[in-house]
Structure formats: structure tokens, C-alpha cells
Design a protein around this motif. Structure first.
Motif, PDB file in Angstrom:
ATOM      1  N   ASP A 125       0.992  -1.040  -0.041  1.00  0.00           N
ATOM      2  CA  ASP A 125       0.037  -0.090  -0.027  1.00  0.00           C
ATOM      3  C   ASP A 125       0.938   1.243   0.044  1.00  0.00           C
ATOM      4  O   ASP A 125       0.617   2.287  -0.825  1.00  0.00           O
ATOM      5  CB  ASP A 125      -1.018  -0.045   1.251  1.00  0.00           C
ATOM      6  CG  ASP A 125      -1.860   1.117   1.282  1.00  0.00           C
ATOM      7  OD1 ASP A 125      -2.744   1.122   0.597  1.00  0.00           O
ATOM      8  OD2 ASP A 125      -1.373   2.194   1.887  1.00  0.00           O
ATOM      9  N   PHE A 126       1.972   1.291   0.735  1.00  0.00           N
ATOM     10  CA  PHE A 126       3.003   2.435   0.860  1.00  0.00           C
ATOM     11  C   PHE A 126       3.633   2.645  -0.544  1.00  0.00           C
ATOM     12  O   PHE A 126       3.464   3.681  -1.089  1.00  0.00           O
ATOM     13  CB  PHE A 126       4.025   2.108   2.028  1.00  0.00           C
ATOM     14  CG  PHE A 126       5.245   2.968   1.864  1.00  0.00           C
ATOM     15  CD1 PHE A 126       5.104   4.041   2.399  1.00  0.00           C
ATOM     16  CD2 PHE A 126       6.039   2.487   1.350  1.00  0.00           C
ATOM     17  CE1 PHE A 126       6.201   4.933   2.255  1.00  0.00           C
ATOM     18  CE2 PHE A 126       7.568   3.324   1.058  1.00  0.00           C
ATOM     19  CZ  PHE A 126       7.469   4.657   1.900  1.00  0.00           C
ATOM     20  N   LEU A 127       3.856   1.527  -1.322  1.00  0.00           N
ATOM     21  CA  LEU A 127       4.655   1.670  -2.559  1.00  0.00           C
ATOM     22  C   LEU A 127       3.589   2.325  -3.504  1.00  0.00           C
ATOM     23  O   LEU A 127       4.134   2.817  -4.529  1.00  0.00           O
ATOM     24  CB  LEU A 127       5.312   0.331  -2.927  1.00  0.00           C
ATOM     25  CG  LEU A 127       6.418  -0.144  -2.314  1.00  0.00           C
ATOM     26  CD1 LEU A 127       6.792  -1.700  -2.659  1.00  0.00           C
ATOM     27  CD2 LEU A 127       7.791   0.665  -2.340  1.00  0.00           C
ATOM     28  N   VAL A 128       2.393   2.123  -3.399  1.00  0.00           N
ATOM     29  CA  VAL A 128       1.323   2.209  -4.281  1.00  0.00           C
ATOM     30  C   VAL A 128       0.794   3.785  -4.183  1.00  0.00           C
ATOM     31  O   VAL A 128       0.885   4.513  -5.300  1.00  0.00           O
ATOM     32  CB  VAL A 128       0.358   1.279  -4.416  1.00  0.00           C
ATOM     33  CG1 VAL A 128      -0.817   1.775  -5.273  1.00  0.00           C
ATOM     34  CG2 VAL A 128       0.888  -0.265  -4.939  1.00  0.00           C
ATOM     35  N   ASN A 129       0.506   4.167  -2.756  1.00  0.00           N
ATOM     36  CA  ASN A 129      -0.266   5.307  -2.628  1.00  0.00           C
ATOM     37  C   ASN A 129       0.502   6.219  -1.730  1.00  0.00           C
ATOM     38  O   ASN A 129       0.080   7.373  -1.577  1.00  0.00           O
ATOM     39  CB  ASN A 129      -1.359   4.760  -1.534  1.00  0.00           C
ATOM     40  CG  ASN A 129      -2.302   3.918  -2.255  1.00  0.00           C
ATOM     41  OD1 ASN A 129      -2.686   4.139  -3.551  1.00  0.00           O
ATOM     42  ND2 ASN A 129      -2.711   2.862  -1.556  1.00  0.00           N
ATOM     43  N   ASP A 130       1.886   5.963  -1.526  1.00  0.00           N
ATOM     44  CA  ASP A 130       2.686   7.320  -0.597  1.00  0.00           C
ATOM     45  C   ASP A 130       2.936   8.223  -1.491  1.00  0.00           C
ATOM     46  O   ASP A 130       4.020   7.665  -2.684  1.00  0.00           O
ATOM     47  CB  ASP A 130       3.588   6.646   0.230  1.00  0.00           C
ATOM     48  CG  ASP A 130       4.287   7.695   1.163  1.00  0.00           C
ATOM     49  OD1 ASP A 130       3.623   7.880   2.202  1.00  0.00           O
ATOM     50  OD2 ASP A 130       5.218   8.375   0.719  1.00  0.00           O
ATOM     51  N   ALA A 131       2.820   9.372  -1.486  1.00  0.00           N
ATOM     52  CA  ALA A 131       3.291  10.586  -2.356  1.00  0.00           C
ATOM     53  C   ALA A 131       4.956  10.430  -2.427  1.00  0.00           C
ATOM     54  O   ALA A 131       5.446  10.660  -3.232  1.00  0.00           O
ATOM     55  CB  ALA A 131       2.725  11.858  -1.906  1.00  0.00           C
ATOM     56  N   ARG A 132       5.599  10.668  -1.213  1.00  0.00           N
ATOM     57  CA  ARG A 132       7.119  10.699  -1.176  1.00  0.00           C
ATOM     58  C   ARG A 132       7.708   9.585  -1.783  1.00  0.00           C
ATOM     59  O   ARG A 132       8.532   9.609  -2.526  1.00  0.00           O
ATOM     60  CB  ARG A 132       7.403  10.951   0.069  1.00  0.00           C
ATOM     61  CG  ARG A 132       9.067  10.803   0.478  1.00  0.00           C
ATOM     62  CD  ARG A 132       9.292  12.081  -0.267  1.00  0.00           C
ATOM     63  NE  ARG A 132      11.088  12.062  -0.525  1.00  0.00           N
ATOM     64  CZ  ARG A 132      11.659  12.208  -1.271  1.00  0.00           C
ATOM     65  NH1 ARG A 132      11.294  12.689  -2.501  1.00  0.00           N
ATOM     66  NH2 ARG A 132      13.054  12.280  -1.185  1.00  0.00           N
ATOM     67  N   ALA A 133       7.059   8.237  -1.441  1.00  0.00           N
ATOM     68  CA  ALA A 133       7.815   6.881  -2.186  1.00  0.00           C
ATOM     69  C   ALA A 133       7.514   7.164  -3.665  1.00  0.00           C
ATOM     70  O   ALA A 133       8.442   6.744  -4.507  1.00  0.00           O
ATOM     71  CB  ALA A 133       7.009   5.670  -1.753  1.00  0.00           C
ATOM     72  N   GLY A 134       6.303   7.854  -4.189  1.00  0.00           N
ATOM     73  CA  GLY A 134       5.964   7.976  -5.581  1.00  0.00           C
ATOM     74  C   GLY A 134       7.007   8.853  -6.167  1.00  0.00           C
ATOM     75  O   GLY A 134       7.613   8.613  -7.448  1.00  0.00           O
ATOM     76  N   GLU A 135       7.550  10.020  -5.515  1.00  0.00           N
ATOM     77  CA  GLU A 135       8.274  10.903  -6.016  1.00  0.00           C
ATOM     78  C   GLU A 135       9.904  10.160  -6.025  1.00  0.00           C
ATOM     79  O   GLU A 135      10.510  10.480  -7.118  1.00  0.00           O
ATOM     80  CB  GLU A 135       8.769  12.138  -5.107  1.00  0.00           C
ATOM     81  CG  GLU A 135       7.433  12.975  -5.344  1.00  0.00           C
ATOM     82  CD  GLU A 135       7.727  14.189  -4.197  1.00  0.00           C
ATOM     83  OE1 GLU A 135       8.057  15.200  -4.633  1.00  0.00           O
ATOM     84  OE2 GLU A 135       7.651  14.200  -2.895  1.00  0.00           O
ATOM     85  N   ILE A 136      10.326   9.287  -5.018  1.00  0.00           N
ATOM     86  CA  ILE A 136      11.582   8.508  -5.059  1.00  0.00           C
ATOM     87  C   ILE A 136      11.486   7.715  -6.195  1.00  0.00           C
ATOM     88  O   ILE A 136      12.309   7.610  -7.209  1.00  0.00           O
ATOM     89  CB  ILE A 136      11.617   7.811  -3.743  1.00  0.00           C
ATOM     90  CG1 ILE A 136      11.924   8.834  -2.865  1.00  0.00           C
ATOM     91  CG2 ILE A 136      13.003   6.915  -4.038  1.00  0.00           C
ATOM     92  CD1 ILE A 136      11.936   8.167  -1.603  1.00  0.00           C
ATOM     93  N   LEU A 137      10.467   7.088  -6.668  1.00  0.00           N
ATOM     94  CA  LEU A 137      10.469   5.861  -7.649  1.00  0.00           C
ATOM     95  C   LEU A 137      10.107   6.524  -9.149  1.00  0.00           C
ATOM     96  O   LEU A 137      10.646   5.932  -9.955  1.00  0.00           O
ATOM     97  CB  LEU A 137       9.221   4.860  -7.406  1.00  0.00           C
ATOM     98  CG  LEU A 137       9.448   4.114  -6.134  1.00  0.00           C
ATOM     99  CD1 LEU A 137       7.978   3.242  -5.845  1.00  0.00           C
ATOM    100  CD2 LEU A 137      10.168   3.149  -6.318  1.00  0.00           C
ATOM    101  N   GLY A 138       9.680   7.777  -8.878  1.00  0.00           N
ATOM    102  CA  GLY A 138       9.580   8.351 -10.342  1.00  0.00           C
ATOM    103  C   GLY A 138       8.656   7.587 -11.429  1.00  0.00           C
ATOM    104  O   GLY A 138       7.922   6.896 -11.140  1.00  0.00           O
TER     105      GLY A 138
END
Length: 442
Positions: A342-355
Motif C-alpha cells: 500500500d505504501f509503495l502504491v499510495n505514498d506521495a513521497r515514495a512515488g517521488e522517489i520511484l519516479g
């Protein structure tokens, strides 16, 4: 009316949600035990630290970004750490299958639609349906088709890690030099091949107007969908021998008229290897790839590359999960594993890192955050293309059945037999249909 969910950056901890009743019960036991014990020091606390194994394929850049995102998770939830394993695509599923058969598959792993259905049917994947229903895995910010593509026989068995769709990458600099117009969304195949003819003519035969994608399953699939057909119908192919014959004939004609290259030029690109695509080698003005591969292709070319939809009705495209995060059915920590996904899919900061390394963020809110942070022009263009296509997408098909990887290889074999003149379009199509249906029902 349901209560609003927490924002992606304020999701609940790994023991939230349905773990509440367990904690309540545990607290009651602790109180009773404490009251009956001689001293409080006699009660030893349970060790709550968890280490999860996680496995994916990809290059060094993907590994670096994935580790950064998971290290952020550990910063927020120090009791959860990770054992990272990654490798190239070759041999990935062989290793995963062996580990799953031995009952020691990674807690979390990357998977794609080549094997999603097969692994679900083999009961390797943790069923996430209840987690979605109880909002411990939130898929509501995903496009409907993307969330649906995570389901096999009505069960949610994974979560989309990112989204992409096929993209026709073309050499904008070459078109400018030849004073040629850019291809447009919705071009018919007839118009597209006439356009490709003109490129070959104006370049004096030095550059062919188009790659021949007759071996490319996604190009064939979109061509079928523009005719209201699908690549699959349950556990059988969803098209006829006549359909595949026409597809092979279309590209045989393109080769004969010089719009597409001869077989020996085409073959290196048939595998889909990004480094061998003709749009970067300078042998063709276009390549049929995935739209999110534009940045990688741009790095291989001195010319400016751009992206547009494949020829035909753009509604043949759909919001496709480029990759999924899935969990092992035998994990000892299912609730924590789901919280990480859920974190990998929905977290905004994780999303910025993964690009955009795996494609566009699956969560639409996270996608907008990532888009605003992009600096690479080709990445911006890839995101803009997918955004522009969003209201043109057709309905997503069901995930491919078991045997999809074999079907892709059979199509390459059949197409190359036509490209090299070893078989006629009709005989190659007949051979493919026979082998494909056998592969799907085995």
C-alpha cells in the motif's frame, strides 16, 4: 456514507485496520497475566521486529530507487526492515518459481502480466481481496481499468506498481530534415504506411519509414482491438487464422513496397530489446514499444524522439499495469506485507522517489505530484502522452491467461518465418493457431 481515507502520506501503520481486534485481545491477555503474576518484570515482551524479503528485476537505477523508497518506509516504521534481492529479467521467473515450489518465495515480489494469472492459479500469490475490501490496500485512486487488471477470476491478487500503454516512438529530428509531418493519434494503418513510404523515398532508402511490428504481440493486440476483437478469449486465442493471416500480409506488403525494412534488419528488434530498436539505430523512423520507454530510447539517440499512439483507433489502447507488486501466499507477515505494498502504491513521497522508472505512478494523486517534480524532458513527454490518452483509453481486457509468455514467443517465431520467406502468411498463421491453443490449454 464512508469516512474519508487518510491521505497517501498519512496512511496507518502496519498493524492498523483489522489488526485492531487482535491488539485488543492481546491487551486483555496482558492485563490478566500481569494481575496474576508476582511482578511485572516476569513478563517478557514479544519481539515485534520484522524483516521482509523483497525481489524484483531491473537495472541498477531501479534497484537504487526501490531501495530508497523502502528505506523511507523503515524510517517511518523502524520495526520493519528489508532484505533486498534483484537481478536482470533473464532467469527471474525461473528463480521465483523454484523458490515458490520450495515454499520460500520472497514476501513481496515484482510480477507482470506474463505470469500474473499463472501464479494466481498456482496459489502462489496472497489473496488481497479482503485487504482491499477493508481498505488496508487502497486501490480507489487508481484508474478503474488499472485496479481491475489486478484481478484474476474476481480476486485481487496484486497491486499495479505503475501504468503504461504502447507508444509509437518516432524520430522528430529526421522528420524535420525530410520536411515530413509528424504521425497523429488516430492515423489509419493505410495512412500510416503511405506516410512511411514517403519517408523511405525522401531519405533515398537510407532510412525506412517504419519498423515492421508483425512479431510484436502488443501491436497485433491493438490492431485486433481496433476491430472489436481480443488477443484472448478465456483460455483460447480470441482471433481466427484469417485475422492473423491479414496481419502478416499487411506487413509483408509494407516490406515489399519499401515502407518497412527487410527481415535481416528487422530481426534484432523483434525481441523487444530497447537497445536494438531501429528508431535509435537510425534504420527506421519509428519503433513500436511502450510509451514509458521513451526516456531510455532517447538516451540512445542524438536526435529528438517523440511518442504517439499506435496507428488505428486510440480506444484500442488501455491503461495497462506495467508491473505489479504481489505477496507470497506463505508469508508469515501478511498484514505488514500488504501495508508495504500500500505504501509503495499510495505514498506521495515514495512515488517521488520511484519516479517513472517502472512507468507512471498507478495512484493518480501521486502521479500528479511526480509529474510536477520531473526535470527530464523525455520523461515529461512520456507522462504528457499518457495523460492525453487517458480519456481515449478503451476498457482494459482481463489479464492474459497462463501461457501468455509462450504465445509471445510463438508469434515471434511465426512472424519471422514470414519475414524471411520460409512460410506464407496463411501457413504461418495456421501453424501458430494450432500451437497457441495447445500452449494455452496445457
Amino acid at each position: 456514507m464512508p469516512l474519508p481515507l487518510p491521505s497517501p502520506t498519512t496512511r496507518r501503520g502496519p498493524r492498523a485496520g483489522r489488526l485492531g481486534w487482535r491488539l485488543g485481545a492481546a491487551l486483555l491477555v496482558v492485563v490478566i497475566t500481569a494481575l496474576s503474576a508476582c511482578t511485572a518484570e516476569d513478563a517478557a515482551p514479544e519481539n515485534d521486529k520484522v524483516q521482509l524479503s523483497i525481489f524484483w528485476w531491473g537495472g541498477d537505477r531501479r534497484a537504487e530507487l526501490t531501495k530508497q523508497a523502502l528505506e523511507l518506509y523503515t524510517q517511518r516504521y523502524p520495526d520493519v526492515t528489508f532484505e533486498f534481492t534483484h537481478q536482470g529479467n533473464a532467469g527471474y521467473y525461473d528463480k521465483l518459481s523454484i523458490e515458490a515450489a520450495a515454499g520460500n518465495a520472497p514476501d513481496i515480489f515484482q510480477i507482470d502480466d506474463n505470469y500474473l494469472t499463472e501464479y494466481a492459479q498456482r496459489e502462489i500469490l496472497l489473496d488481497l481481496t479482503d485487504y482491499v475490501r477493508e481498505d488496508l490496500l487502497d486501490l480507489r485512486k487508481l484508474p478503474a481499468g488499472l485496479a481491475q487488471s489486478s484481478q484474476v477470476t474476481g480476486r485481487t491478487v496484486a497491486a499495479a506498481a505503475a501504468e503504461n500503454t504502447p507508444g509509437l516512438i518516432y524520430n522528430k529530428s529526421l522528420l524535420d530534415r525530410l520536411d515530413m509531418p509528424e504521425p497523429q493519434i488516430g492515423m489509419s494503418y493505410s495512412d500510416y504506411l503511405n506516410w512511411a513510404d514517403e519517408i523511405t523515398d525522401r531519405s533515398g532508402g537510407k532510412v525506412f519509414g517504419t519498423m515492421d511490428p508483425s512479431a510484436d504481440y502488443k501491436a497485433f493486440w491493438l490492431w485486433l482491438r481496433s476491430q472489436d476483437k481480443e488477443l484472448y478469449r478465456g483460455r483460447q486465442v480470441g482471433f481466427t487464422e484469417s485475422d492473423l493471416t491479414r496481419w502478416f500480409e499487411l506487413w509483408a506488403g509494407a516490406r515489399q513496397r519499401g515502407a518497412a525494412p527487410p527481415a535481416k534488419v528487422i530481426q534484432p528488434a523483434n525481441s523487444g530489446d530497447v537497445t536494438k530498436q531501429l528508431v535509435t539505430s537510425g534504420k527506421a523512423a519509428t519503433s513500436f514499444v511502450w510509451s514509458n520507454q521513451l526516456p531510455e530510447l532517447q538516451k540512445l539517440s542524438k536526435d529528438t524522439l517523440k511518442v504517439v499512439s499506435y496507428p488505428g483507433d486510440p480506444a484500442a489502447h488501455w491503461a495497462r499495469a506495467s508491473l505489479y507488486w504481489a505477496a507470497f501466499r506463505g508469508t508469515r507477515h501478511p498484514d505488514t506485507v500488504v501495508h508495504v505494498i500500500d505504501f509503495l502504491v499510495n505514498d506521495a513521497r515514495a512515488g517521488e522517489i520511484l519516479g517513472t522508472e517502472r512507468g507512471l505512478s498507478a495512484n493518480l494523486d501521486v502521479r500528479r505530484t511526480v509529474e510536477a517534480s520531473l526535470t527530464d524532458e523525455s520523461m515529461k513527454q512520456s507522462v504528457a502522452f499518457e495523460t492525453a490518452m487517458a480519456d481515449k483509453f478503451g476498457a482494459a481486457p482481463a489479464p492474459p491467461p497462463k501461457g501468455h509468455a509462450a504465445i509471445k514467443q510463438l508469434l515471434i517465431t511465426a512472424a519471422e518465418s514470414v519475414q524471411f520467406g520460409r512460410a506464407s502468411p496463411r501457413s504461418a498463421a495456421a501453424s501458430f493457431i494450432s500451437q497457441a491453443n495447445a500452449a494455452l490449454t496445457s
